[in-house]
Structures are given as structure tokens and as C-alpha cells.
Design a protein around this motif. Structure first.
Motif, PDB file in Angstrom:
ATOM      1  N   ALA A  12     -16.488  11.073  -4.834  1.00 49.55           N
ATOM      2  CA  ALA A  12     -14.746  11.785  -5.437  1.00 49.55           C
ATOM      3  C   ALA A  12     -13.388  11.244  -5.119  1.00 49.55           C
ATOM      4  N   ALA A  13     -13.975  10.866  -4.107  1.00 50.87           N
ATOM      5  CA  ALA A  13     -12.904   9.629  -2.942  1.00 50.87           C
ATOM      6  C   ALA A  13     -12.899   8.419  -3.320  1.00 50.87           C
ATOM      7  N   ARG A  14     -11.197   7.849  -3.973  1.00 56.28           N
ATOM      8  CA  ARG A  14     -11.278   6.676  -3.651  1.00 56.28           C
ATOM      9  C   ARG A  14     -10.657   6.003  -2.694  1.00 56.28           C
ATOM     10  N   PRO A  15     -10.842   5.017  -2.398  1.00 51.80           N
ATOM     11  CA  PRO A  15     -10.006   4.297  -1.614  1.00 51.80           C
ATOM     12  C   PRO A  15      -9.205   3.227  -2.066  1.00 51.80           C
ATOM     13  N   VAL A  16      -7.826   3.530  -1.343  1.00 46.71           N
ATOM     14  CA  VAL A  16      -6.491   2.837  -1.906  1.00 46.71           C
ATOM     15  C   VAL A  16      -6.362   2.068  -0.891  1.00 46.71           C
ATOM     16  N   ARG A  17      -5.841   0.655  -1.231  1.00 49.52           N
ATOM     17  CA  ARG A  17      -4.968  -0.509   0.260  1.00 49.52           C
ATOM     18  C   ARG A  17      -4.006  -1.148  -0.536  1.00 49.52           C
ATOM     19  N   PRO A  24       2.979  -4.534  12.243  1.00 47.56           N
ATOM     20  CA  PRO A  24       3.102  -6.238  12.255  1.00 47.56           C
ATOM     21  C   PRO A  24       1.775  -6.841  12.405  1.00 47.56           C
ATOM     22  N   ASP A  25       1.690  -7.814  11.386  1.00 48.34           N
ATOM     23  CA  ASP A  25      -0.071  -8.338  12.201  1.00 48.34           C
ATOM     24  C   ASP A  25       0.557  -9.838  11.506  1.00 48.34           C
ATOM     25  N   GLY A  26      -0.683 -10.391  11.961  1.00 50.32           N
ATOM     26  CA  GLY A  26      -0.442 -12.215  12.351  1.00 50.32           C
ATOM     27  C   GLY A  26      -0.781 -12.609  10.549  1.00 50.32           C
ATOM     28  N   GLY A  27      -0.862 -12.340  10.173  1.00 55.29           N
ATOM     29  CA  GLY A  27      -2.170 -12.100   8.776  1.00 55.29           C
ATOM     30  C   GLY A  27      -1.040 -12.948   7.681  1.00 55.29           C
ATOM     31  N   ARG A  28      -1.305 -13.135   6.036  1.00 61.23           N
ATOM     32  CA  ARG A  28      -0.030 -14.135   5.064  1.00 61.23           C
ATOM     33  C   ARG A  28       0.585 -13.063   5.158  1.00 61.23           C
ATOM     34  N   SER A  29       0.667 -11.948   4.869  1.00 66.37           N
ATOM     35  CA  SER A  29       1.942 -11.135   4.507  1.00 66.37           C
ATOM     36  C   SER A  29       2.542 -10.671   5.523  1.00 66.37           C
ATOM     37  N   GLY A  30       2.358 -10.859   7.084  1.00 65.98           N
ATOM     38  CA  GLY A  30       2.935 -10.201   7.904  1.00 65.98           C
ATOM     39  C   GLY A  30       3.166  -8.626   9.077  1.00 65.98           C
ATOM     40  N   HIS A  31       2.016  -8.100   7.326  1.00 59.33           N
ATOM     41  CA  HIS A  31       1.718  -6.871   7.704  1.00 59.33           C
ATOM     42  C   HIS A  31      -0.376  -6.349   7.723  1.00 59.33           C
ATOM     43  N   LYS A  32      -0.607  -5.316   8.149  1.00 57.96           N
ATOM     44  CA  LYS A  32      -2.013  -5.155   8.241  1.00 57.96           C
ATOM     45  C   LYS A  32      -1.924  -4.164   6.762  1.00 57.96           C
ATOM     46  N   ARG A  33      -3.063  -4.377   6.023  1.00 59.12           N
ATOM     47  CA  ARG A  33      -3.779  -4.048   5.332  1.00 59.12           C
ATOM     48  C   ARG A  33      -4.087  -2.625   5.207  1.00 59.12           C
ATOM     49  N   MET A  34      -3.476  -1.888   5.065  1.00 58.79           N
ATOM     50  CA  MET A  34      -3.916  -0.281   5.599  1.00 58.79           C
ATOM     51  C   MET A  34      -4.680  -0.018   4.204  1.00 58.79           C
ATOM     52  N   TYR A  35      -5.724   1.192   4.106  1.00 55.09           N
ATOM     53  CA  TYR A  35      -5.833   2.030   3.132  1.00 55.09           C
ATOM     54  C   TYR A  35      -6.148   3.142   4.093  1.00 55.09           C
ATOM     55  N   SER A  36      -6.490   4.085   2.524  1.00 56.70           N
ATOM     56  CA  SER A  36      -7.030   5.337   2.595  1.00 56.70           C
ATOM     57  C   SER A  36      -8.070   6.165   1.612  1.00 56.70           C
TER      58      SER A  36
END
Length: 66
Positions: A12-17, A24-36
Motif C-alpha cells: 500500500a506504500a507508494r514512493p514519493v520523490r 545541497p548536491d552538485g546536481g542540476r537542481s542544486g539539491h539531492k532528490r529526496m524520497y519517502s
């Protein structure tokens, strides 16, 4: 409430990103992709006081749990 979420099971749990965060991260958005993972259940609050307040109790609501 915890027992309702556990009874729903892992499927029943669905991942959300999301991209915005405080890490901070060096990616395009400047932030890490977070999920739960979240579970969304339709519930109707219950209890003695609620039943006394009205004939039908409270309306059905969403319960969100991480």
C-alpha cells in the motif's frame, strides 16, 4: 492509527520523490532528490464523544502516514 497502516501492508506504500530539500548536491537542481514512502487510507474518526455530537459522526477523511 499505526495498526491501520501496518494492516494495509507494504504494497500500500507508494514512493514519493521531490527535489527541494535542505541537502545541497552538485546536481542540476542544486539539491539531492529526496524520497519517502507514504500510505494513504480513507478513515472515519470514531469515538463516544463524536457519536454523541451527531447522528452520523464525522465525514470520511484521508489518513497519510510516512
Amino acid at each position: 492509527m499505526k495498526s491501520l497502516v501496518i494492516a494495509a501492508g507494504k504494497l500500500a506504500a507508494r514512493p514519493v520523490r521531490w527535489l527541494e530539500g535542505s541537502r545541497p548536491d552538485g546536481g542540476r537542481s542544486g539539491h539531492k532528490r529526496m524520497y519517502s514512502r507514504f500510505v494513504a487510507l480513507r478513515v472515519r474518526p470514531a469515538g463516544r464523544e463524536i457519536r454523541k455530537a451527531g447522528r452520523h459522526g464525522l465525514p470520511v477523511r484521508w489518513l497519510l502516514a510516512e
